[in-house]
Motif scaffolding. Structure first.
Motif, PDB file in Angstrom:
ATOM      1  N   PHE A 262      67.454  62.240  45.116  1.00 38.13           N
ATOM      2  CA  PHE A 262      66.675  62.679  44.033  1.00 38.13           C
ATOM      3  C   PHE A 262      65.196  62.363  44.185  1.00 38.13           C
TER       4      PHE A 262
ATOM      5  N   LYS B  76      63.537  64.495  46.675  1.00 39.00           N
ATOM      6  CA  LYS B  76      63.299  65.830  46.094  1.00 39.00           C
ATOM      7  C   LYS B  76      61.787  65.608  45.380  1.00 39.00           C
TER       8      LYS B  76
ATOM      9  N   LEU C 114      58.797  65.388  47.461  1.00 33.84           N
ATOM     10  CA  LEU C 114      58.378  66.804  47.976  1.00 33.84           C
ATOM     11  C   LEU C 114      57.726  67.383  47.172  1.00 33.84           C
ATOM     12  N   GLU C 115      58.155  67.313  45.896  1.00 38.93           N
ATOM     13  CA  GLU C 115      57.568  68.377  44.846  1.00 38.93           C
ATOM     14  C   GLU C 115      56.213  67.883  44.677  1.00 38.93           C
TER      15      GLU C 115
ATOM     16  N   SER D 284      54.174  66.280  46.915  1.00 38.98           N
ATOM     17  CA  SER D 284      53.484  66.005  47.751  1.00 38.98           C
ATOM     18  C   SER D 284      52.608  67.332  48.180  1.00 38.98           C
ATOM     19  N   LYS D 285      51.656  67.171  48.966  1.00 36.78           N
ATOM     20  CA  LYS D 285      50.626  68.253  49.408  1.00 36.78           C
ATOM     21  C   LYS D 285      50.899  68.586  50.822  1.00 36.78           C
ATOM     22  N   LYS D 286      50.741  69.915  51.081  1.00 43.64           N
ATOM     23  CA  LYS D 286      51.163  70.081  52.474  1.00 43.64           C
ATOM     24  C   LYS D 286      50.342  69.718  53.670  1.00 43.64           C
ATOM     25  N   SER D 287      51.196  69.367  54.808  1.00 43.72           N
ATOM     26  CA  SER D 287      50.322  68.647  55.826  1.00 43.72           C
ATOM     27  C   SER D 287      49.910  69.743  56.783  1.00 43.72           C
ATOM     28  N   ASP D 288      49.500  68.958  57.863  1.00 44.41           N
ATOM     29  CA  ASP D 288      48.504  69.918  58.880  1.00 44.41           C
ATOM     30  C   ASP D 288      49.468  70.797  59.461  1.00 44.41           C
TER      31      ASP D 288
ATOM     32  N   GLU E  53      52.125  72.160  58.237  1.00 43.93           N
ATOM     33  CA  GLU E  53      52.778  73.192  57.525  1.00 43.93           C
ATOM     34  C   GLU E  53      51.556  74.354  57.389  1.00 43.93           C
ATOM     35  N   LEU E  54      50.364  73.717  57.335  1.00 47.12           N
ATOM     36  CA  LEU E  54      49.039  74.592  57.121  1.00 47.12           C
ATOM     37  C   LEU E  54      49.008  75.527  58.486  1.00 47.12           C
TER      38      LEU E  54
END
Lengths: 275, 210
Positions: free
Chosen positions: A71, A74, A77-78, A80-84, A86-87
């Motif tokens: 939990f 989860k 992740l919800e 969080s901000k996108k990491s380098d 992921e970009l």
């Protein structure tokens, strides 16, 4: 959870007897000449050491702990901000789409030939897969071997030795009767060396005993020696390294300790066990 | 009328008197009776007129001075209490600029999921409370056990009791390792690599050695 337990554990270590303030002097009046050691002749004073092997690995998560962990990850992740990474992956995808459509610029082409984020991810996964962690589960033969220091990795173990009391031998924590001129702590140190030898290294936690147990000798011994019985003062120690050099010893879990020792003895020992 | 009366009076006074009478006579009719003569103070400078300052302005000035000193004190204090910056806790400017790009699509949580989460949280807090209670009881049990041992020891011998109270300095400093998630690998050959320490040196600006 394991973290919480260790923090409590250290709290006990820090307060356990080493600070004079921890032990409240009792209220009764004590009539004794302090300059002259006054030892009651009626009882043998015995120091005993409870050597613990702390758990090597954390305990398995319980059901609810497992659920909570899932939990929390989860939620994390919800929020969080996108990491380098992921970009970069997103940018790669745009370039690939552009290439497919055939309207890619030269710069895009150049970038496509470079290593993509996916490549990097795959390589990392491969490297991770190659590494094998040591198993959290022991070989059952190790767990069954009562003298193995690595048995039951996630449990506390206590060192028990077989000792002769009167005519029969019983399982006890290493103990020894105090000699004249010794403090209880010195007796405890000696008891440990007598029981398991010099190579066995452990830290005794403080000069103050952590537990107490009293037993009476049989009537013939009482009459013969004029000693009522023994008062056992327990000291706590933490196993460091080395092997016990005696024959009859086991590293017992709490359950085994309960089975191997007498009921009231176990009850006294259980009072100061942290597990 | 009066002068006539005085003149009449003068008839009866001796010879010396007339001058007095004439002088006295003018006492009431002239502004400057001739008896008093003063010299003008020629050599002195006229006194400066004392400037009167508005008390509000004065107060404001005082205030400004106070504020200035206070500001200096504050700056000094701020410097003295400045801690080492923790890089990990500060958002790097590059990330800060791209926060909009980094936003994740908001997750849609169904009603059932919400319900489940709330239930789990309740269950969890109950579980933690029980755990905490157990811990407290465990500690109490240990403290009582130790107190009993100390009391018994004191009954036997005050001297041994005092020895038991003494601090054991050999234990400090105390370090303990673990527990860890997986046991250590026996004979593990850790991969080679260079160790470069990239820790920045931070120092307190107030205590810079000259």
């Amino acid at each position: 959870m394991a973290l919480l337990k260790t923090s409590h554990f250290t709290r006990i270590l820090l307060s356990g007897g080493r600070h004079a303030g921890f032990v409240r002097p009792s209220a009764f009046n004590f009539a004794s000449n302090a300059s002259e050691p006054h030892i009651s002749k009626k009882w043998d004073l015995v120091s005993s050491v409870c050597v613990e092997r702390n758990p090597i690995i954390t305990a398995d998560l319980t059901d609810i702990e497992n659920k909570m962990q899932i939990f929390l990850s989860k939620i994390e992740l919800e929020q969080s901000k996108k990491s380098d990474h992921e970009l970069r992956k997103e940018r790669d995808k745009i370039t690939v789409d552009a290439l497919k459509k055939g309207n890619a610029s030269e710069a895009d082409l150049e970038q496509a030939t470079k290593a993509t984020a996916q490549d990097f991810e795959d390589a990392s996964q491969d490297e991770f897969a190659k590494f094998t962690f040591a198993s959290r589960k022991n070989d059952p033969t190790i767990d069954e071997d009562a003298r193995n220091i690595k048995r039951h990795l996630s449990k506390h173990l206590v060192l028990l030795t077989q000792q002769k009391v009167g005519s029969d031998s019983v399982w006890l924590l290493p103990q020894s009767v105090r000699k004249e001129g010794e403090t209880m702590r010195q007796t405890a140190d000696r008891a440990l060396v007598e029981a398991v030898g010099e190579n066995f290294r452990s830290i005794v936690l403080g000069n103050a005993p952590v537990g107490f147990y009293k037993y009476k000798y049989p009537k013939d011994v009482r009459d013969k020696r004029g000693v009522e019985g023994a008062k056992v003062f327990f000291f706590k120690a933490i196993y460091q390294e080395g092997e016990a050099s005696c024959k009859d010893f086991v590293w017992a879990t709490k359950e085994e300790l309960g089975k191997k020792t007498k009921q009231d003895y176990f009850k006294s020992v259980d009072q100061f066990l942290l597990f | 009328m009066l002068s006539v009366a005085l003149a009449r009076l003068s008839l009866s006074v001796p010879k010396l008197a007339p001058s007095l009478t004439t002088q006295c006579r003018s006492i009431f009719i002239q502004s400057n009776p001739k008896l008093f003569k003063s010299t003008p103070c020629l050599m002195a400078e006229p006194l400066k007129k004392k400037k009167r300052i508005d008390p509000a302005v004065l107060r404001a000035r005082e205030e400004r001075k106070k504020k200035k000193i206070e500001k200096q004190i504050r700056r000094l204090e701020k410097n003295s209490r400045q801690l080492k910056p923790i890089d990990e806790l500060e958002i790097p400017p590059a990330v800060f600029d791209t926060l909009k790009q980094r936003a994740r699509e908001p997750t849609v949580i169904s009603h059932e999921e919400m319900e489940e989460r709330a239930l789990l949280l309740k269950e969890w807090s109950l579980y933690k409370m029980k755990e905490r209670m157990n811990d407290v009881q465990l500690l109490d049990k240990m403290i009582i056990s130790q107190q009993k041992a100390m009391d018994e020891l004191r009954l036997e011998s005050e001297e041994l009791y005092q020895e038991a109270l003494a601090m054991d300095l050999n234990v400090m400093p105390f370090t303990i390792k673990g527990p860890v998630h997986t046991p250590p690998i026996v004979n593990y050959d850790s991969p080679d690599g260079d160790y470069t320490n990239i820790t920045k040196d931070w120092f307190q600006p107030l205590f810079v050695k000259q």
